[in-house]
Design an enzyme around this catalytic site. Structure first.
Site, PDB file in Angstrom:
ATOM      1  N   CYS A 183       0.846  -1.195   0.000  1.00  0.00           N
ATOM      2  CA  CYS A 183       0.000   0.000   0.000  1.00  0.00           C
ATOM      3  C   CYS A 183       0.882   1.246   0.000  1.00  0.00           C
ATOM      4  CB  CYS A 183      -0.874   0.057   1.258  1.00  0.00           C
ATOM      5  SG  CYS A 183      -1.738  -1.457   1.716  1.00  0.00           S
ATOM      6  N   HIS A 187       0.473   4.688  -2.080  1.00  0.00           N
ATOM      7  CA  HIS A 187      -0.201   5.800  -1.396  1.00  0.00           C
ATOM      8  C   HIS A 187       0.713   6.650  -0.521  1.00  0.00           C
ATOM      9  CE1 HIS A 187      -4.112   4.834  -2.933  1.00  0.00           C
ATOM     10  NE2 HIS A 187      -3.966   3.563  -2.586  1.00  0.00           N
ATOM     11  N   CYS A 228      -7.662  -2.822  -4.481  1.00  0.00           N
ATOM     12  CA  CYS A 228      -6.268  -2.371  -4.535  1.00  0.00           C
ATOM     13  C   CYS A 228      -5.309  -3.563  -4.417  1.00  0.00           C
ATOM     14  CB  CYS A 228      -5.991  -1.347  -3.430  1.00  0.00           C
ATOM     15  SG  CYS A 228      -6.448   0.347  -3.892  1.00  0.00           S
TER      16      CYS A 228
HETATM   17  C1  HEC Z   1      -0.548  -0.045  -7.658  1.00  0.00           C
HETATM   18  C2  HEC Z   1      -0.846   1.074  -6.803  1.00  0.00           C
HETATM   19  C3  HEC Z   1      -1.762   0.851  -5.603  1.00  0.00           C
HETATM   20  C4  HEC Z   1      -1.540   0.010  -4.530  1.00  0.00           C
HETATM   21  C5  HEC Z   1      -0.385  -0.948  -4.308  1.00  0.00           C
HETATM   22  C6  HEC Z   1      -2.620   0.263  -3.620  1.00  0.00           C
HETATM   23  N1  HEC Z   1      -3.483   1.186  -4.132  1.00  0.00           N
HETATM   24 FE1  HEC Z   1      -5.077   2.009  -3.197  1.00  0.00          FE
HETATM   25  N2  HEC Z   1      -5.520   3.097  -4.849  1.00  0.00           N
HETATM   26  C7  HEC Z   1      -4.779   3.104  -6.012  1.00  0.00           C
HETATM   27  C8  HEC Z   1      -5.407   3.996  -6.973  1.00  0.00           C
HETATM   28  C9  HEC Z   1      -4.901   4.278  -8.376  1.00  0.00           C
HETATM   29  C10 HEC Z   1      -6.558   4.522  -6.342  1.00  0.00           C
HETATM   30  C11 HEC Z   1      -7.565   5.516  -6.933  1.00  0.00           C
HETATM   31  C12 HEC Z   1      -6.990   6.923  -6.853  1.00  0.00           C
HETATM   32  C13 HEC Z   1      -6.769   7.357  -5.438  1.00  0.00           C
HETATM   33  O1  HEC Z   1      -7.760   7.686  -4.731  1.00  0.00           O
HETATM   34  O2  HEC Z   1      -5.617   7.323  -4.942  1.00  0.00           O
HETATM   35  C14 HEC Z   1      -6.584   3.960  -5.004  1.00  0.00           C
HETATM   36  C15 HEC Z   1      -7.535   4.262  -4.046  1.00  0.00           C
HETATM   37  C16 HEC Z   1      -7.503   3.827  -2.736  1.00  0.00           C
HETATM   38  C17 HEC Z   1      -8.436   4.247  -1.710  1.00  0.00           C
HETATM   39  C18 HEC Z   1      -9.602   5.222  -1.883  1.00  0.00           C
HETATM   40  C19 HEC Z   1      -9.215   6.633  -1.523  1.00  0.00           C
HETATM   41  C20 HEC Z   1     -10.359   7.603  -1.602  1.00  0.00           C
HETATM   42  O3  HEC Z   1     -10.161   8.771  -1.214  1.00  0.00           O
HETATM   43  O4  HEC Z   1     -11.446   7.246  -2.045  1.00  0.00           O
HETATM   44  C21 HEC Z   1      -8.076   3.591  -0.562  1.00  0.00           C
HETATM   45  C22 HEC Z   1      -8.764   3.684   0.779  1.00  0.00           C
HETATM   46  C23 HEC Z   1      -6.930   2.762  -0.872  1.00  0.00           C
HETATM   47  N3  HEC Z   1      -6.609   2.932  -2.201  1.00  0.00           N
HETATM   48  C24 HEC Z   1      -6.284   1.938   0.031  1.00  0.00           C
HETATM   49  C25 HEC Z   1      -5.236   1.076  -0.309  1.00  0.00           C
HETATM   50  C26 HEC Z   1      -4.666   0.093   0.606  1.00  0.00           C
HETATM   51  C27 HEC Z   1      -5.082  -0.101   2.050  1.00  0.00           C
HETATM   52  C28 HEC Z   1      -3.683  -0.570  -0.093  1.00  0.00           C
HETATM   53  C29 HEC Z   1      -2.851  -1.754   0.362  1.00  0.00           C
HETATM   54  C30 HEC Z   1      -3.600  -2.953   0.683  1.00  0.00           C
HETATM   55  C31 HEC Z   1      -3.640   0.005  -1.415  1.00  0.00           C
HETATM   56  N4  HEC Z   1      -4.604   0.985  -1.521  1.00  0.00           N
HETATM   57  C32 HEC Z   1      -2.751  -0.365  -2.406  1.00  0.00           C
HETATM   58  C33 HEC Z   1      -3.607   2.440  -6.230  1.00  0.00           C
HETATM   59  C34 HEC Z   1      -3.004   1.555  -5.352  1.00  0.00           C
END
Ligand code: HEC
Ligand code: HEC
Length: 267
Positions: A183, A187, A228
């Site tokens: 994550c 992020h 994610c």
């Molecule tokens: C390959 C890159 C990537 C990884 C690894 C990743 N994410 Fe994301 N995530 C994104 C993208 C792209 C979005 C949509 C755009 C944004 O809100 O950042 C997102 C959106 C989110 C959102 C929504 C945010 C909002 O404001 O609505 C959350 C919560 C989130 N991720 C949590 C996690 C967690 C917890 C992990 C690990 C388990 C994780 N992400 C791993 C790419 C990733």
């Protein structure tokens, strides 16, 4: 530092129906960031605008459904939520800002979805909802909406919350899947950057359940987490599993001080 494509977040102001909502917050002690930013700041102006007006926000349908479900009698005890929580606008104020919370009965943190199921099973004699049932998302959105604008604040001193926080943190920083990403790789290391067509945010959960335009539906926190994780081409844990409850506890803490925005609107 300019972290969004659409201007300086320090200048951006979110008002929902004219009421000002804080979209930045000073990070709590021990946080890797100095300043926390709501995911709203990373979205395009059209998406932002949808969240500012309750009549335009498609997520408000879910909130209204939740309000209607409140008085629906179900289960062997012949009760509805209203039988015990007569004034949800008052009784539920602040509740959604403080979950996950320690549950002494099951000896684990529970989120709003699990608290609803707990009331259904123990207080109504009704079946728990299936994960992501429309009613589960609607009631969760309705409850969280009663805390709109209130700062997210977890009590980590109850029970073993700290232990679960530690587990969630470990998971947040562990690389998984064929892409070998954690994550934090997206992020934390790359928030503010573009990933394909998406502007990467801090991955905050203060707006959940959020309305996703891509899915034309309310999306729960565990659905988003699983999405994610799936994007890293890893096996994803079950909804409400210990893994995802630990992760929700830690990720919610990472947004401490941001305002509850439920239902937020995202791409
Ligand atoms: C390959 C890159 C990537 C990884 C690894 C990743 N994410 Fe994301 N995530 C994104 C993208 C792209 C979005 C949509 C755009 C944004 O809100 O950042 C997102 C959106 C989110 C959102 C929504 C945010 C909002 O404001 O609505 C959350 C919560 C989130 N991720 C949590 C996690 C967690 C917890 C992990 C690990 C388990 C994780 N992400 C791993 C790419 C990733
Ligand atoms: C027979 C009474 C009863 C019914 C029916 C009932 N609850 Fe509860 N509920 C309680 C009690 C008791 C508690 C725990 C003590 C408290 O927080 O007041 C509680 C706690 C909660 C909480 C947590 C409050 C907090 O401060 O953390 C939520 C959320 C909640 N109920 C939602 C619901 C919903 C949604 C329904 C309908 C699906 C429902 N309840 C039905 C009795 C009931």
């Amino acid at each position: 530092m300019l972290v969004t494509a659409y201007g300086d977040p320090a200048e951006a102001e979110l008002s929902i129906d004219g009421e000002k909502i804080a979209v930045t917050a000073a990070a709590p002690e021990g946080h890797p960031f100095d300043t926390l930013y709501s995911g709203w700041l990373y979205r395009e102006p059209e998406t932002r605008a949808l969240e500012e007006d309750s009549f335009e926000n498609p997520g408000m349908f879910g909130v209204e459904q939740g309000a209607e479900l409140w008085s629906v009698v179900e289960g062997s005890a012949g009760k509805s939520c209203e039988s015990c929580h007569a004034n949800p606008e008052e009784d539920m104020k602040g509740v959604g800002a403080s979950y996950p919370k320690w549950d002494a009965d099951s000896k684990r943190p529970i989120n709003i979805e699990l608290q609803i199921d707990k009331c259904r099973e123990e207080n109504m004699g009704a079946e728990p909802y299936k994960f992501d049932a429309p009613q589960q998302k609607a009631l969760t959105a309705f409850i969280k909406h009663q805390s709109l604008g209130m700062p997210v604040k977890l009590d980590l001193s109850e029970g073993e919350m700290q232990k679960w926080w530690d587990q969630g943190k470990e998971m947040y920083y562990t690389r998984t899947g064929q892409l070998n990403l954690s994550c934090s790789n997206c992020h934390e290391d790359h928030s503010g950057n573009m990933i394909r067509a998406d502007h990467l945010s801090q991955g905050q959960v203060n707006g959940f359940p959020t309305y996703r335009l891509k899915q034309s539906a309310l999306v729960s926190v565990h659905n988003r987490f699983r999405g994610c994780i799936r994007d890293t081409r890893a096996e994803f844990p079950k909804a409400f599993s210990d893994d995802l409850m630990a992760l929700e506890t830690y990720v919610t803490w990472r947004g401490s001080g941001l305002s509850v925005e439920t239902p937020a609107v995202r791409q």
